[in-house]
Design an enzyme around this catalytic site. Structure first.
Site, short mmCIF file in Angstrom:
data_model
loop_
_atom_site.label_atom_id
_atom_site.label_comp_id
_atom_site.label_asym_id
_atom_site.label_seq_id
_atom_site.Cartn_x
_atom_site.Cartn_y
_atom_site.Cartn_z
N ASN A 185 33.59 66.75 64.20
CA ASN A 185 33.76 66.88 62.75
C ASN A 185 32.55 67.58 62.16
O ASN A 185 31.56 66.95 61.76
CB ASN A 185 33.98 65.50 62.13
N GLU A 186 32.64 68.90 62.14
CA GLU A 186 31.54 69.74 61.70
C GLU A 186 31.41 69.69 60.17
O GLU A 186 32.29 69.16 59.49
CB GLU A 186 31.81 71.19 62.15
#
Ligand code: F6R
Length: 247
Positions: A148-149
């Site tokens: 989850n950038e």
């Protein structure tokens, strides 16, 4: 959310593995399964080694354990040495007695047009198994948990994502160069992780000190996905002295 700074990584993983072993054994006593969310990367290696030791030397069985991994590189087949399927089998599953049918990872080879259905099925299966009892995490230097950038908020679920250049740079040595690192992955979302009953995050070394401090003490923001753990009722960071040095 809490954190604990240990003198050494070894002390931290021993305590975390003992907690997980206790959870597994207490469910065994009730004749129930336990659902673990797992991570790959360097951070959980010592923890997995300790779980293997508990299995081999102290008789800890994983027959009642179901696992869901956080993520997988998109485009890598299972047998690729850098796939997370390969990582989990060589570093944990091949050395314990977990039934093969209890192991779940997102697929790195699902066809483009089937990705959405595959991701929904992953979410559905987690729910059908009763939800994640305990999620193991590492943290990337972008603040990612899973993949989850920055930009991933707390409504995100399992989906295909584009990997940040910093994440690809950190993975480049393993792939023999930046250009060989896959650009996409399939990952559980922040909401998937936040639904876990317990979350346990490990971070070691000086390179993680700054992002650990941001995630724990900074604002809760999609720029740092791990910051959402501040709102989790039972999340704990396991840190060594170097990773905790900026707190
Ligand atoms: C791995 C994962 C990532 C890693 C993170 C830290 O499944 O989802 O979030 O936990 O990139 O990686 P290491 O532990 O290699 O520093």
């Amino acid at each position: 959310m809490t954190y604990e700074v240990f003198a050494t990584q070894q002390e931290a993983v021993k305590q975390l593995a003992a907690e997980v072993a206790e959870l597994i054994r207490s469910r065994q006593a009730e004749g129930k399964n336990v659902v673990l969310g797992l991570a790959t990367g360097a951070s959980p290696l010592g923890f997995y080694a300790e779980l293997i030791r508990l299995h081999k030397e102290e008789g800890l069985s994983f027959k009642n354990v179901t696992t869901f991994n956080l993520d997988e590189y998109y485009g890598l087949p299972r047998e690729h040495v850098e796939s997370y399927w390969y990582f989990m089998h060589t570093n944990l599953f091949n050395h314990i007695d977990i039934p093969a049918e209890n192991i779940n990872l997102p697929s790195g080879t699902v066809a483009e047009e089937d990705i959405a259905a595959h991701c929904q099925a992953y979410e559905d299966k987690i729910k059908a198994c009763g939800g994640l009892d305990l999620q193991i995490l590492g943290i990337g230097r972008t603040g990612h948990i899973g993949f989850n950038e920055p930009g991933s908020d707390d409504t995100t679920r399992t989906r295909q994502v584009h990997l940040d250049d910093l994440t690809k740079t950190d993975a480049a040595p393993a792939f023999g160069g930046f250009e060989n690192v896959p650009s996409y992955a399939i990952t559980m979302g922040v909401a998937t992780i936040m639904d876990a009953k317990k979350v346990r995050l490990m971070a070691w070394g000086e390179k993680k000190a700054s992002i650990v401090n941001k995630a724990i003490n900074g604002p809760i923001t999609a720029d740092v996905a791990a910051s959402y753990l501040q709102k989790h009722p039972d999340a704990k960071y396991f840190l060594d002295a170097a990773a905790g040095s900026e707190l």
